[in-house]
Design a protein around this motif. Structure first.
Motif, PDB file in Angstrom:
ATOM      1  N   GLN A   1       5.946  -0.514   6.209  1.00 42.69           N
ATOM      2  CA  GLN A   1       7.247  -0.394   6.872  1.00 42.69           C
ATOM      3  C   GLN A   1       7.068  -0.300   8.383  1.00 42.69           C
ATOM      4  OE1 GLN A   1      10.270   2.109   4.788  1.00 42.69           O
ATOM      5  NE2 GLN A   1       8.483   2.915   3.697  1.00 42.69           N
TER       6      GLN A   1
ATOM      7  N   THR B   1       8.373   1.637  10.501  1.00 39.40           N
ATOM      8  CA  THR B   1       8.196   3.004  11.020  1.00 39.40           C
ATOM      9  C   THR B   1       7.266   3.812  10.121  1.00 39.40           C
ATOM     10  OG1 THR B   1      10.180   3.690   9.798  1.00 39.40           O
ATOM     11  CG2 THR B   1      10.473   3.001  12.099  1.00 39.40           C
ATOM     12  N   GLY B   2       6.439   3.135   9.342  1.00 35.75           N
ATOM     13  CA  GLY B   2       5.591   3.836   8.394  1.00 35.75           C
ATOM     14  C   GLY B   2       4.376   4.472   9.033  1.00 35.75           C
ATOM     15  N   LYS B   3       3.748   5.346   8.258  1.00 33.93           N
ATOM     16  CA  LYS B   3       2.577   6.076   8.750  1.00 33.93           C
ATOM     17  C   LYS B   3       1.362   5.174   8.961  1.00 33.93           C
ATOM     18  CE  LYS B   3       3.897  10.107   5.950  1.00 33.93           C
ATOM     19  NZ  LYS B   3       3.446  11.011   4.862  1.00 33.93           N
ATOM     20  N   THR B   4       1.327   4.061   8.272  1.00 30.41           N
ATOM     21  CA  THR B   4       0.119   3.228   8.294  1.00 30.41           C
ATOM     22  C   THR B   4       0.078   2.252   9.459  1.00 30.41           C
ATOM     23  OG1 THR B   4       1.226   1.718   6.762  1.00 30.41           O
ATOM     24  CG2 THR B   4      -0.221   3.369   5.804  1.00 30.41           C
TER      25      THR B   4
ATOM     26  N   LYS C   1      -3.000   1.945  11.960  1.00 28.90           N
ATOM     27  CA  LYS C   1      -4.227   2.459  11.372  1.00 28.90           C
ATOM     28  C   LYS C   1      -5.120   1.308  10.925  1.00 28.90           C
ATOM     29  CE  LYS C   1      -2.619   6.956   9.711  1.00 28.90           C
ATOM     30  NZ  LYS C   1      -2.563   7.868   8.542  1.00 28.90           N
TER      31      LYS C   1
ATOM     32  N   ASP D   1      -9.198   3.508   7.276  1.00 36.35           N
ATOM     33  CA  ASP D   1      -8.464   4.777   7.185  1.00 36.35           C
ATOM     34  C   ASP D   1      -7.585   4.807   5.934  1.00 36.35           C
ATOM     35  OD1 ASP D   1      -9.578   5.574   9.584  1.00 36.35           O
ATOM     36  OD2 ASP D   1      -7.908   4.772  10.781  1.00 36.35           O
ATOM     37  N   ILE D   2      -6.939   3.683   5.665  1.00 35.56           N
ATOM     38  CA  ILE D   2      -6.044   3.618   4.500  1.00 35.56           C
ATOM     39  C   ILE D   2      -6.843   3.692   3.207  1.00 35.56           C
ATOM     40  CG2 ILE D   2      -4.345   2.186   3.306  1.00 35.56           C
ATOM     41  CD1 ILE D   2      -3.577   1.043   6.042  1.00 35.56           C
TER      42      ILE D   2
ATOM     43  N   THR E   1       3.610   7.029  -2.025  1.00 37.33           N
ATOM     44  CA  THR E   1       4.218   8.227  -1.433  1.00 37.33           C
ATOM     45  C   THR E   1       3.395   8.733  -0.256  1.00 37.33           C
ATOM     46  OG1 THR E   1       5.119   8.856  -3.591  1.00 37.33           O
ATOM     47  CG2 THR E   1       4.966  10.586  -1.923  1.00 37.33           C
TER      48      THR E   1
ATOM     49  N   LEU F   1       1.257   7.171   1.680  1.00 35.43           N
ATOM     50  CA  LEU F   1       1.104   6.271   2.824  1.00 35.43           C
ATOM     51  C   LEU F   1       2.426   5.692   3.306  1.00 35.43           C
ATOM     52  CD1 LEU F   1      -2.112   4.397   1.653  1.00 35.43           C
ATOM     53  CD2 LEU F   1      -1.934   6.272   3.281  1.00 35.43           C
ATOM     54  N   ASP F   2       3.531   6.119   2.698  1.00 30.37           N
ATOM     55  CA  ASP F   2       4.858   5.642   3.116  1.00 30.37           C
ATOM     56  C   ASP F   2       4.955   4.114   3.009  1.00 30.37           C
ATOM     57  OD1 ASP F   2       6.994   5.979   6.046  1.00 30.37           O
ATOM     58  OD2 ASP F   2       7.450   5.976   3.900  1.00 30.37           O
TER      59      ASP F   2
END
Length: 617
Positions: free
Chosen positions: A223, A225-228, A231, A235-236, A286, A288-289
């Motif tokens: 997304q 605005t996602g956290k990933t 990165k 990292d993921i 959930t 990793l958004d």
């Protein structure tokens, strides 16, 4: 050896090689063999398609239609609900399930019986905290064993009966297979229940959260605005490792990347192809958004796009197809996520979600695919579906049920596809019983009694005429119709007699019992790697010729072919029921022999003495 004999043996050998290779459909291979014989002058042109009118072909088609009627009316569902124990232990539940599967398979298509009982097997595994495979494999083998006991239980029995009729000895009766088939099925089912299920590899643990169907390959969209965003893949992957998931590829700007560099920076709208089991998949999304790549409704812009040509199968197709040409959304907004197994005979095989217009026609999203043994990182919409794949679908319950009914998929949760009709179920059961009784008493040949049953099914709207034709596995019809004239040519040219004499002289050493065992083992071996109907059609002429050379009862050899053709336990491709459990059981190709090899040894040990007793040489 004459020229015609040599040429026919070359064609037959090539046909078997193509069957074993498995890269071409068995009906296409059989048709190629028939036309080769026609062009070579081995089969007269006027007799080329005479096999399509053979009683065995008619009987197979009619049994498939009658089985469909018993399923759609809810007759078998009612039987299952009445018989299955509600509160007993795992062993009794499994015994009831496998026993019921064997009994049903004696009187209806064994693939249909397996499809009906699969959801029950999954529920039993979940209830008793068992790996699903330890219930599914005994059920699959039990339904295969049950089919050996009657004339209509499995296509090989009908084919063997047809060859006996053509040889001038008349057809086998409805229960002629029971002495040998019943002994093998009875001992086999007892073995499955007492010891066999413990030999099944436990690939996963079943618990309160549900059972595992093997790992899914699914698309997760990053997304904006996602956290990933920003990165690295490394990292993921470290976060995914905590929930036993991994990245096996990614898509950026519609470009698929295999084995992406761990240092690659993730951007918005990238699609990560993740391999995970269902529980891990949920946790990963959930944490990793992320959102599932297909977990979006058709938007207004989808409806305004111009529809592409009918044969378009690109990744953009779902975005271009107008909704007004497909299924309309139900009034309520309930959305379910459900797993379905792709049946071996379903029209989905080889097709893609994009190709069948899954979203625009059915308002369903394909969220993930679970496939054992192979890995693909193609886009989900353009991934060809294989037999035994577990499909994770999202949509309204009515849309999911309609799709499963249309394409013959088996749900792995509580079934809501069939709408039982008590009156129609009673009629269907009565007609099926009368057809069986009439054939058993010799009132009319099986092909006639079952064709009459099909006519009554259609007149009484138990199975609509259109659905009746959809119920027939036409690939089996073509296979049998093509191979029967080829088998006739084996007899008329003397090729079968030549092969029988060779085997008799160099293998059996003119000993009838050794020859009988050789036919049984050879048939079982072929059936593990090629279609069982094709195996029976190939082996019957050889069995008849071998018996003639030994001047012994050919019925024992034909029965050996019937038993051997049905006992395909070593591979997932030997029988459709084996293929059906590949995904839901989490099995690998090599898992089947652990239970299958003892089963085949047991079959040989039981069937040979019973054959010699029931059909003396």
């Amino acid at each position: 050896m004459s020229f015609d004999q040599g040429l026919l043996l070359v064609i037959a050998t090539t046909t078997i090689v193509f069957f074993l290779w498995g890269r071409r459909r068995h009906d296409v291979v059989a048709l190629g063999a028939l036309l080769s014989c026609v062009f070579a002058g081995l089969v007269p042109v006027d007799d080329a398609f005479s096999g399509l009118s053979h009683p065995a072909v008619i009987t197979v088609a009619c049994v498939l239609i009658l089985s469909a009627g018993l399923q759609t009316t809810g007759a078998v569902d009612a039987l299952v609900q009445r018989i299955m124990p509600k509160t007993e232990g795992a062993l009794l539940s499994m015994a009831t399930l496998v026993g019921l599967g064997a009994i049903l398979s004696a009187f209806m298509n064994n693939v249909g019986a397996m499809a009906l009982l699969m959801p029950v097997a999954v529920q039993i595994a979940k209830k008793h905290n068992l790996p699903p495979g330890q219930v599914l494999m005994p059920l699959a083998f039990g339904t295969i064993l049950g089919g050996m006991t009657t004339l209509i239980g499995t296509p090989p029995n009908m084919i063997v009966s047809g060859f006996r009729h053509d040889s001038g000895s008349g057809s086998f009766g409805m229960f002629s297979f029971l002495p040998v088939g019943g002994a093998v099925a009875g001992v086999g089912v007892l073995f499955l229940l007492l010891l066999g299920w413990r030999l099944v590899p436990a690939r996963e643990e079943a618990g309160a959260a549900g059972f595992e169907t093997g790992n899914y390959l699914t698309e997760a969209r990053v997304q904006k605005t996602g956290k990933t965003v920003g990165k690295t893949l490394r990292d993921i992957e470290e976060a995914l490792a905590e929930v036993d998931a991994q990245i096996v590829g990614m898509v950026r700007n519609e470009l698929r990347i295999t084995a992406p560099n761990p240092a690659r920076i993730v951007k918005a709208d990238d699609i990560l192809i993740i391999e995970a089991d269902p529980d891990a998949l949920s946790a990963a999304l959930t944490a990793l958004d992320l959102t599932l790549g297909e977990d979006v409704p058709l938007s207004a812009t989808d409806k305004k796009e111009k529809k592409p040509p009918a044969d378009e199968t690109t990744d953009n197709r779902d975005k271009q197809e107008p909704e007004e040409n497909g299924a309309k959304e139900p009034a309520d907004k309930q959305v379910d996520i459900q797993e379905f197994v792709a049946m071996p005979s379903t029209a989905l095989i080889g097709r893609t979600a994009s190709g069948i217009r899954l979203r625009s026609q059915y308002s369903i999203n394909l969220l993930a695919i679970s496939r054992q043994g192979t890995r693909s990182i193609k886009r989900l919409r353009t991934t060809a579906i294989h037999a035994g794949d577990v499909l994770l679908m999202q949509g309204h319950p009515m849309s999911l049920a309609g799709f499963a009914t249309t394409y013959g998929c088996v749900p792995l949760a509580k079934r809501s596809i069939s709408l039982p009709d008590k009156r129609q179920a009673i009629l269907a059961t009565a007609i099926m019983a009368l057809a069986i009784i009439a054939a058993a008493l010799g009132i009319a040949p099986a092909a006639v009694t079952f064709a009459t049953g099909v006519l009554l099914f259609m007149l009484l709207r138990i199975v609509p005429a259109r659905k009746a034709y959809e119920s027939v596995d036409w690939s089996i019809v073509v296979l049998l119709g093509a191979l029967i004239p080829v088998a006739g040519a084996m007899a008329t040219t003397g090729a079968a007699d030549l092969l029988a004499r060779t085997l008799l002289e160099y293998v059996a050493k003119e000993h009838p019992v050794i020859a009988l065992a050789m036919i049984l083992i050879l048939t079982m071996t072929l059936s593990d790697f090629m279609n069982n109907a094709a195996t029976a059609a190939v082996m019957c002429p050889l069995a008849i010729s071998l018996a003639a050379e030994l001047q012994v009862n050919p019925d024992a050899f034909l029965m050996a072919v019937a038993i051997g053709a049905s006992c395909a336990f070593l591979t997932p491709i030997g029988h459709q029921n084996n293929t059906l459990i590949l995904g839901p059981g989490g099995f690998r190709f090599g898992d089947y022999w652990r239970l299958g090899l003892p089963m085949e040894i047991l079959v040989i040990g039981v069937s040979l003495p019973v054959l010699l007793w029931a059909w003396p040489l």
